[in-house]
Motif scaffolding. Structure first.
Motif, PDB file in Angstrom:
ATOM      1  N   TRP A 279      24.207  55.772  29.948  1.00 48.00           N
ATOM      2  CA  TRP A 279      25.481  55.932  30.652  1.00 48.00           C
ATOM      3  C   TRP A 279      25.617  54.868  31.726  1.00 48.00           C
ATOM      4  CZ3 TRP A 279      23.867  61.637  31.523  1.00 48.00           C
ATOM      5  CH2 TRP A 279      24.213  62.415  30.417  1.00 48.00           C
ATOM      6  N   SER A 280      24.488  54.482  32.350  1.00 52.99           N
ATOM      7  CA  SER A 280      24.552  53.590  33.510  1.00 52.99           C
ATOM      8  C   SER A 280      25.178  52.243  33.175  1.00 52.99           C
ATOM      9  CB  SER A 280      23.157  53.381  34.111  1.00 52.99           C
ATOM     10  OG  SER A 280      22.317  52.652  33.230  1.00 52.99           O
ATOM     11  N   LEU A 281      25.048  51.790  31.924  1.00 53.30           N
ATOM     12  CA  LEU A 281      25.665  50.508  31.580  1.00 53.30           C
ATOM     13  C   LEU A 281      27.182  50.610  31.663  1.00 53.30           C
ATOM     14  CD1 LEU A 281      25.744  47.607  30.605  1.00 53.30           C
ATOM     15  CD2 LEU A 281      25.574  48.456  28.252  1.00 53.30           C
ATOM     16  N   LEU A 282      27.760  51.616  31.016  1.00 56.79           N
ATOM     17  CA  LEU A 282      29.213  51.765  31.045  1.00 56.79           C
ATOM     18  C   LEU A 282      29.702  52.084  32.454  1.00 56.79           C
ATOM     19  CD1 LEU A 282      29.714  53.739  27.714  1.00 56.79           C
ATOM     20  CD2 LEU A 282      30.300  51.358  28.164  1.00 56.79           C
ATOM     21  N   GLU A 283      28.908  52.828  33.211  1.00 56.32           N
ATOM     22  CA  GLU A 283      29.286  53.119  34.592  1.00 56.32           C
ATOM     23  C   GLU A 283      29.284  51.839  35.434  1.00 56.32           C
ATOM     24  OE1 GLU A 283      27.776  57.735  35.045  1.00 56.32           O
ATOM     25  OE2 GLU A 283      26.303  56.118  35.147  1.00 56.32           O
ATOM     26  N   ALA A 284      28.282  50.984  35.231  1.00 52.56           N
ATOM     27  CA  ALA A 284      28.248  49.712  35.953  1.00 52.56           C
ATOM     28  C   ALA A 284      29.433  48.832  35.569  1.00 52.56           C
ATOM     29  CB  ALA A 284      26.928  48.987  35.685  1.00 52.56           C
ATOM     30  N   MET A 285      29.758  48.804  34.291  1.00 55.76           N
ATOM     31  CA  MET A 285      30.920  48.037  33.848  1.00 55.76           C
ATOM     32  C   MET A 285      32.196  48.580  34.472  1.00 55.76           C
ATOM     33  SD  MET A 285      29.826  47.564  29.824  1.00 55.76           S
ATOM     34  CE  MET A 285      31.300  46.661  29.308  1.00 55.76           C
ATOM     35  N   SER A 286      32.314  49.915  34.556  1.00 54.87           N
ATOM     36  CA  SER A 286      33.488  50.522  35.176  1.00 54.87           C
ATOM     37  C   SER A 286      33.603  50.134  36.642  1.00 54.87           C
ATOM     38  CB  SER A 286      33.420  52.046  35.041  1.00 54.87           C
ATOM     39  OG  SER A 286      34.535  52.659  35.643  1.00 54.87           O
ATOM     40  N   MET A 287      32.439  49.960  37.300  1.00 52.24           N
ATOM     41  CA  MET A 287      32.446  49.561  38.719  1.00 52.24           C
ATOM     42  C   MET A 287      32.568  48.052  38.879  1.00 52.24           C
ATOM     43  SD  MET A 287      29.826  52.291  40.526  1.00 52.24           S
ATOM     44  CE  MET A 287      28.602  52.459  39.214  1.00 52.24           C
ATOM     45  N   GLN A 288      32.858  47.364  37.797  1.00 48.19           N
ATOM     46  CA  GLN A 288      33.187  45.943  37.794  1.00 48.19           C
ATOM     47  C   GLN A 288      31.986  45.064  38.122  1.00 48.19           C
ATOM     48  OE1 GLN A 288      37.333  45.523  38.814  1.00 48.19           O
ATOM     49  NE2 GLN A 288      36.963  43.499  39.692  1.00 48.19           N
ATOM     50  N   ALA A 289      30.790  45.544  37.732  1.00 46.71           N
ATOM     51  CA  ALA A 289      29.596  44.748  37.964  1.00 46.71           C
ATOM     52  C   ALA A 289      29.553  43.553  37.011  1.00 46.71           C
ATOM     53  CB  ALA A 289      28.349  45.613  37.754  1.00 46.71           C
ATOM     54  N   THR A 290      28.954  42.458  37.478  1.00 47.61           N
ATOM     55  CA  THR A 290      28.623  41.348  36.599  1.00 47.61           C
ATOM     56  C   THR A 290      27.263  41.670  35.996  1.00 47.61           C
ATOM     57  OG1 THR A 290      29.825  39.776  37.989  1.00 47.61           O
ATOM     58  CG2 THR A 290      28.209  38.867  36.442  1.00 47.61           C
ATOM     59  N   VAL A 291      27.261  41.993  34.712  1.00 44.84           N
ATOM     60  CA  VAL A 291      26.074  42.536  34.056  1.00 44.84           C
ATOM     61  C   VAL A 291      25.390  41.466  33.210  1.00 44.84           C
ATOM     62  CG1 VAL A 291      25.183  44.298  32.501  1.00 44.84           C
ATOM     63  CG2 VAL A 291      27.135  44.822  33.978  1.00 44.84           C
ATOM     64  N   VAL A 292      24.073  41.358  33.381  1.00 42.43           N
ATOM     65  CA  VAL A 292      23.224  40.586  32.471  1.00 42.43           C
ATOM     66  C   VAL A 292      22.411  41.610  31.695  1.00 42.43           C
ATOM     67  CG1 VAL A 292      21.387  38.879  32.253  1.00 42.43           C
ATOM     68  CG2 VAL A 292      23.130  38.624  34.049  1.00 42.43           C
ATOM     69  N   ALA A 293      22.560  41.622  30.376  1.00 49.36           N
ATOM     70  CA  ALA A 293      21.981  42.680  29.552  1.00 49.36           C
ATOM     71  C   ALA A 293      21.222  42.093  28.376  1.00 49.36           C
ATOM     72  CB  ALA A 293      23.074  43.625  29.054  1.00 49.36           C
TER      73      ALA A 293
ATOM     74  N   ALA B 232      35.766  42.166  35.963  1.00 48.88           N
ATOM     75  CA  ALA B 232      37.119  42.695  35.795  1.00 48.88           C
ATOM     76  C   ALA B 232      37.400  43.018  34.331  1.00 48.88           C
ATOM     77  CB  ALA B 232      38.134  41.685  36.325  1.00 48.88           C
ATOM     78  N   ALA B 233      36.975  42.137  33.436  1.00 47.66           N
ATOM     79  CA  ALA B 233      37.174  42.377  32.007  1.00 47.66           C
ATOM     80  C   ALA B 233      36.331  43.555  31.519  1.00 47.66           C
ATOM     81  CB  ALA B 233      36.831  41.121  31.213  1.00 47.66           C
ATOM     82  N   ALA B 234      35.112  43.698  32.073  1.00 55.39           N
ATOM     83  CA  ALA B 234      34.254  44.824  31.700  1.00 55.39           C
ATOM     84  C   ALA B 234      34.914  46.142  32.083  1.00 55.39           C
ATOM     85  CB  ALA B 234      32.893  44.683  32.368  1.00 55.39           C
ATOM     86  N   ARG B 235      35.447  46.203  33.300  1.00 54.24           N
ATOM     87  CA  ARG B 235      36.118  47.433  33.720  1.00 54.24           C
ATOM     88  C   ARG B 235      37.322  47.730  32.821  1.00 54.24           C
ATOM     89  NH1 ARG B 235      37.177  51.416  37.042  1.00 54.24           N
ATOM     90  NH2 ARG B 235      39.348  51.860  37.578  1.00 54.24           N
TER      91      ARG B 235
ATOM     92  N   VAL C  12      36.128  49.262  29.549  1.00 57.83           N
ATOM     93  CA  VAL C  12      35.667  50.642  29.654  1.00 57.83           C
ATOM     94  C   VAL C  12      36.847  51.586  29.868  1.00 57.83           C
ATOM     95  CG1 VAL C  12      34.238  52.239  31.002  1.00 57.83           C
ATOM     96  CG2 VAL C  12      33.373  49.984  30.419  1.00 57.83           C
ATOM     97  N   VAL C  13      37.800  51.182  30.692  1.00 56.14           N
ATOM     98  CA  VAL C  13      38.997  52.008  30.890  1.00 56.14           C
ATOM     99  C   VAL C  13      39.725  52.210  29.573  1.00 56.14           C
ATOM    100  CG1 VAL C  13      41.288  52.063  31.959  1.00 56.14           C
ATOM    101  CG2 VAL C  13      39.293  51.398  33.322  1.00 56.14           C
TER     102      VAL C  13
END
Length: 417
Positions: free
Chosen positions: A319-333, A379-382, A385-386
């Motif tokens: 869940w934490s990945l999608l939650e981080a994306m929702s919070m507009q994090a810049t994610v390296v995965a 911004a695109a990640a959020r 997810v939305v």
């Protein structure tokens, strides 16, 4: 409507759905769980049950999973039989996790009550956890153990009317014969609550001032600091990150146990093993291993980060990945199939080879050095997810429709919107 939810670790995947139904009112909701410290949910009656039997620690390895599941299933069946005898409660529908056996015998108690089961993972010898990590080679008996673990979902697919999988990748781990009985829809992310906060701050005990978005923070979150979630890869990337970014701090969230995969033999767990391996190559004053934290603190930590690292072997998506994306994090995965289902490299995040800590370090360093150049990814990640995983607008209507398909017309739930 009378609803029975079943999850060994209440509320599990049903947190948002149960709360939404309870807030609407007009329903009698019971939650069956083994969790003795289960949270109190408004409008929900919690029933704690005990397994009827547990496998002996020195029992035959191939049968222990099923033995525990059978004990959980009988315990759950006896508990709901007693509940009905004492209170008259009989559900119009049962919704529960199929992975631990609780659903196995409920049709023997209520043959006419429909059941929706959550099917989380099916063990295969290719494409998933087994055989992925060269540091954990596959034994000659791996196939035996995988098939033995799969006895529980194989039996439970016949104990439910329909099953749910949160992602296509997880659905596709199951045999094709399951697919017509499974619908794909995520549990749902509360994107209305999980948005960025430029004013976030966090106080840590060993620092003389709170951290803010002006600081150079890297975050990493997992339930436990384990190989399945790439903790060893993260740690091996730290020396270069900290050397090249002298102002960076690393905030790590997670317990020191093992939920999945191989357990470290080091007395300090995998954390102790990696600290011993890295030694003085790491500036430990800038590494903050915070253990498990309350959910509100998890959100503050992710919102604080300039870069969020999410690592996983091919396994159940956190869940934490999608939650981080929702919070507009810049994610390296990590560049593995379950992550690629929800994230596109260069558009909604950045993907690196799971086994290459140097590539991970290089990508994180680039984000730290030039955050404005990567801001559009968050911004695109959020937005993604939305659009695809929001609880109220995307996932809830699907789950309610599946419930409505199984109950009489007089009981059907109104869909939101």
């Amino acid at each position: 409507m009378n609803l029975l939810f079943v999850h060994q670790n209440m509320p599990g995947q049903y947190r948002e759905l149960v709360n939404w139904l309870a807030r609407r009112g007009g329903h009698q909701i019971v939650f069956l769980t083994q969790r003795r410290n289960a949270p109190e949910l408004d409008g929900v009656r919690t029933v704690v049950y005990r397994a009827h039997h547990e496998a002996a620690q020195d029992g035959y390895g191939l049968s222990k999973v099923w033995e525990d599941a059978a004990g959980a299933g009988v315990g759950a069946a006896l508990a709901v039989r007693q509940l009905e005898a004492e209170t008259g409660f009989k559900p119009d529908i049962v919704i529960g996790h199929a992975g631990w056996g609780e659903l196995t015998f409920l049709k023997d108690v209520w043959p006419d009550v429909p059941v929706i089961g959550f099917f989380e993972y099916y063990y295969n010898l290719t494409g998933g956890l087994v055989g992925f990590d060269p540091e954990d080679p596959v034994s000659d008996h791996a196939g035996f153990f995988a098939r033995a673990r799969n006895v529980v979902p194989t039996m439970n697919i016949e104990s439910v009317d329909i099953g749910q999988c949160p992602t296509v990748w997880q659905r596709d781990r199951f045999p094709a014969s399951f697919h017509d009985r499974l619908y794909v829809c995520h549990d749902g992310i509360r994107t209305d609550r999980l948005s960025p906060d430029p004013d976030v701050s966090l106080a840590l005990g060993r620092l003389d001032r709170p951290l803010t978005r002006d600081d150079e923070i890297v975050t990493y979150v997992a339930r436990n600091l384990e190989r399945t979630r790439g903790f060893h890869i993260l740690m091996r990337a730290l020396p270069r990150i900290l050397e090249e970014r002298p102002r960076a701090r690393i905030l790590i969230v997670g317990g020191n146990e093992t939920s999945y995969g191989e357990t470290s033999t080091h007395p300090g767990g995998l954390r102790g093993e990696m600290e011993a391996e890295l030694g003085d190559r790491v500036d430990w004053d800038r590494v903050h291993i915070l253990g498990r934290v309350p959910y509100a603190d998890f959100c503050r930590i992710v919102r604080l980060g300039r870069c969020h690292i999410y690592l996983t072997m091919p396994f159940v998506l956190s869940w934490s990945l999608l939650e981080a994306m929702s919070m507009q994090a810049t994610v390296v995965a990590s560049d593995v199939a379950p992550v690629r289902e929800v994230m596109t490299h260069g558009k909604t995040g950045l993907l690196v080879d799971f086994f290459d800590p140097d590539a991970l370090a290089a990508q994180v360093i680039e984000v730290l050095a030039r955050p404005a150049d990567f801001a559009e990814l968050g911004a695109a990640a959020r937005a993604h997810v939305v659009s695809e995983y929001d609880f109220e607008t995307r996932c809830l209507p699907v789950h309610l429709s599946k419930i409505n398909d199984l109950v009489p017309a007089r009981l059907r739930l109104d869909l939101p919107g």
